[in-house]
Enzyme design. Structure first.
Site, PDB file in Angstrom:
ATOM      1  N   ASN A   6       0.859  -1.179   0.000  1.00  0.00           N
ATOM      2  CA  ASN A   6       0.000   0.000   0.000  1.00  0.00           C
ATOM      3  C   ASN A   6       0.898   1.232   0.000  1.00  0.00           C
ATOM      4  O   ASN A   6       1.447   1.613   1.026  1.00  0.00           O
ATOM      5  CB  ASN A   6      -0.896  -0.039   1.252  1.00  0.00           C
ATOM      6  CG  ASN A   6      -1.840   1.144   1.343  1.00  0.00           C
ATOM      7  OD1 ASN A   6      -1.817   2.045   0.492  1.00  0.00           O
ATOM      8  ND2 ASN A   6      -2.665   1.158   2.368  1.00  0.00           N
ATOM      9  N   ARG A  32      -2.744  -2.221  -3.251  1.00  0.00           N
ATOM     10  CA  ARG A  32      -3.905  -1.386  -3.004  1.00  0.00           C
ATOM     11  C   ARG A  32      -3.824  -0.173  -3.924  1.00  0.00           C
ATOM     12  O   ARG A  32      -2.809   0.524  -3.961  1.00  0.00           O
ATOM     13  CB  ARG A  32      -3.925  -0.906  -1.559  1.00  0.00           C
ATOM     14  CG  ARG A  32      -5.142  -0.064  -1.292  1.00  0.00           C
ATOM     15  CD  ARG A  32      -4.951   0.853  -0.144  1.00  0.00           C
ATOM     16  NE  ARG A  32      -6.159   1.633   0.043  1.00  0.00           N
ATOM     17  CZ  ARG A  32      -6.201   2.740   0.746  1.00  0.00           C
ATOM     18  NH1 ARG A  32      -5.123   3.191   1.331  1.00  0.00           N
ATOM     19  NH2 ARG A  32      -7.327   3.393   0.858  1.00  0.00           N
ATOM     20  N   HIS A  41     -12.894   3.507   0.445  1.00  0.00           N
ATOM     21  CA  HIS A  41     -12.843   2.522   1.543  1.00  0.00           C
ATOM     22  C   HIS A  41     -13.575   1.236   1.148  1.00  0.00           C
ATOM     23  O   HIS A  41     -14.028   0.487   2.018  1.00  0.00           O
ATOM     24  CB  HIS A  41     -13.530   3.033   2.833  1.00  0.00           C
ATOM     25  CG  HIS A  41     -12.855   4.192   3.496  1.00  0.00           C
ATOM     26  ND1 HIS A  41     -13.565   5.229   4.057  1.00  0.00           N
ATOM     27  CD2 HIS A  41     -11.549   4.470   3.709  1.00  0.00           C
ATOM     28  CE1 HIS A  41     -12.723   6.103   4.585  1.00  0.00           C
ATOM     29  NE2 HIS A  41     -11.491   5.673   4.382  1.00  0.00           N
ATOM     30  N   ARG A  67     -11.429  16.603   7.427  1.00  0.00           N
ATOM     31  CA  ARG A  67     -12.246  16.941   6.254  1.00  0.00           C
ATOM     32  C   ARG A  67     -13.648  17.360   6.678  1.00  0.00           C
ATOM     33  O   ARG A  67     -14.202  16.807   7.629  1.00  0.00           O
ATOM     34  CB  ARG A  67     -12.342  15.743   5.302  1.00  0.00           C
ATOM     35  CG  ARG A  67     -11.020  15.327   4.700  1.00  0.00           C
ATOM     36  CD  ARG A  67     -11.238  14.318   3.575  1.00  0.00           C
ATOM     37  NE  ARG A  67     -10.012  13.580   3.316  1.00  0.00           N
ATOM     38  CZ  ARG A  67      -9.916  12.258   3.374  1.00  0.00           C
ATOM     39  NH1 ARG A  67     -10.972  11.506   3.650  1.00  0.00           N
ATOM     40  NH2 ARG A  67      -8.757  11.663   3.136  1.00  0.00           N
ATOM     41  N   GLU A 107      -8.204  -4.755   5.659  1.00  0.00           N
ATOM     42  CA  GLU A 107      -8.111  -4.545   4.214  1.00  0.00           C
ATOM     43  C   GLU A 107      -7.004  -5.391   3.601  1.00  0.00           C
ATOM     44  O   GLU A 107      -7.131  -5.884   2.481  1.00  0.00           O
ATOM     45  CB  GLU A 107      -7.876  -3.062   3.918  1.00  0.00           C
ATOM     46  CG  GLU A 107      -9.083  -2.214   4.299  1.00  0.00           C
ATOM     47  CD  GLU A 107      -8.781  -0.728   4.345  1.00  0.00           C
ATOM     48  OE1 GLU A 107      -8.932  -0.075   3.310  1.00  0.00           O
ATOM     49  OE2 GLU A 107      -8.419  -0.218   5.419  1.00  0.00           O
TER      50      GLU A 107
END
Ligand code: AMP
Length: 399
Positions: free
Chosen positions: A8, A92, A181, A242, A385
């Protein structure tokens, strides 16, 4: 016995794991930080052993991955006697646009398609592509698979992904809801079905991935109906830094008032907003909870606003799904935030969502947190993940 390397790549960091796929066990995991910067460092943990730290200049992703591969065959900290034991690499990748609805074996065509998506994910896809290129150079002949954050959400129908702006922006530029996600939402929704003792095709779940970034997804029978992140990961829930959903007119207004460019305001909405912006304390919920317990009113306000937004989406998705079998909490805050889960579930009893305060006192383990009577089960499921990426990779390579 096949070992799969999961990679990743971020802009200046890289995470990796090696899993043995017959028993799906983790052999080691690690992290390279400060790639291309002063003080590059590799931190490696072989399961059951102390952490191994290695400092060396790493000017780019290729040098970083070369050090990772050396470490994987290290005589003490390694997990393989030779590189030929690593049967495949799973990468990923953040954005695959509308091109891929599932993981795929990486070919030149796939790389081109991901390159075409760079304008959709200018911060994420380039380092992902660098990681792929580096592995291809350093491990020629080893098959590679791309696993995309957007893929799981590709089952959404147009009535959920089209924005109410001129349609041409979709056809010409690909402006639509993509969602992110996806690998995490897919993993926890599959685990939720197992916990409910049903097949994925039979369950309706609302999965809340509450980490530094946060998104929530409505899933019916393994298909995504709707998800809160949109064209970019900025939309939806309030996050660490965010803003989530806001009136788009605010952007021009702040530009005028503060004499800022759109890019500057965009940066503020991504990096200085969310619970950090509201509280002025931190983007980390541990700090915010701490401040709130000491009477910091803006910290308390940030927690309330955050919880309300998650609740807002749970309500919306209960409506879109016409009821749900379970609500899943996952990622840093979802897995550990006992107070936040309580704030979110508080007052949802009439929708059939009833949290057991005692069962809610749990962290980082698969557990049903709802009362015996709760028609909607509330499930704590740690996300994984990397396992999902490794499983996809193994499946694609062996079939
Ligand atoms: P992630 O992006 O999944 O690593 O999640 C990171 C976020 O999880 C951090 O910003 C924290 O706010 C939150 N988090 C982690 N541990 C805890 C905890 N024990 N209590 C509350 N929040 C936590």
């Amino acid at each position: 016995m096949m070992k799969v390397l999961v990679i990743n790549c971020g802009s200046s960091s890289l995470k990796y794991q090696v899993l043995e796929m017959e028993a799906e066990t983790l052999l080691c995991k690690g992290l390279v930080e400060r790639i291309g910067l002063e003080g590059s460092v590799l931190k490696h943990e072989k399961v059951g052993m102390d952490r191994y730290t290695m400092k060396a200049p790493m000017k780019d992703h290729k040098e970083a991955i070369a050090h990772v591969l050396e470490t994987l065959v290290h005589e003490t900290y390694g997990v393989a006697t030779g590189m030929d034991e690593i049967g495949a690499v799973g990468h990923r990748v953040v954005h695959a646009g509308e091109k891929y609805a599932s993981s795929v074996r990486i070919t030149d065509d796939v790389i081109q398609a991901l390159q075409d998506c760079v304008s959709l994910a200018p911060l994420h896809n380039p380092p992902n592509l660098l990681g792929i290129a580096a592995c291809q150079e350093l491990m020629p002949g080893t098959p590679m698979v791309g696993v995309f954050d957007t893929a799981f959400h590709q089952t959404m129908l147009p009535e959920y992904y089209i924005y109410a702006i001129p349609y041409e922006y979709y056809t010409q530029y690909g402006v639509r809801r993509y969602g992110f996600h996806g690998t995490s939402h897919r993993y926890v929704s599959e685990r939720a079905a197992v916990m409910l003792g049903k097949d994925v095709s039979e369950v309706k779940v609302i999965t809340c991935h509450l980490g530094n970034g946060a998104s929530i997804t409505a899933i019916d029978g393994g298909r995504v109906i709707d998800t809160s992140m949109g064209f970019t990961p900025l939309e939806g829930l309030v996050m660490g830094t965010r803003c989530g959903d806001i009136d788009p007119a605010i952007i021009d207004f702040i530009c005028q008032k503060e004499g800022l460019t759109i890019a500057e305001v965009n940066n503020i909405l991504n990096k200085k907003s969310g619970v950090l912006g509201i509280s002025g304390v931190s983007s980390d919920f541990r700090d915010i909870e701490e401040a709130a317990t000491h009477g910091n009113e803006r910290a308390e306000l940030a927690l309330k606003i955050y919880a309300n937004k998650v609740k807002f989406y749970i309500g919306a998705y209960m409506a879109e799904l016409n009821g749900a079998d379970a609500i899943v909490f996952t990622a840093g805050l979802g897995e550990n935030g006992i107070l936040m889960r309580k704030m979110i579930c508080n007052g949802l009893e009439n929708l059939g969502v009833s949290l057991c305060p005692k069962r809610n006192e749990a962290r980082g383990q698969e557990k049903d947190l709802s009362t015996d009577e709760s028609p909607v089960r509330i499930l704590l499921i740690p996300t994984n993940e990397e396992l999902m990426i490794a499983k996809d990779t193994y499946e694609i390579i062996t079939n």
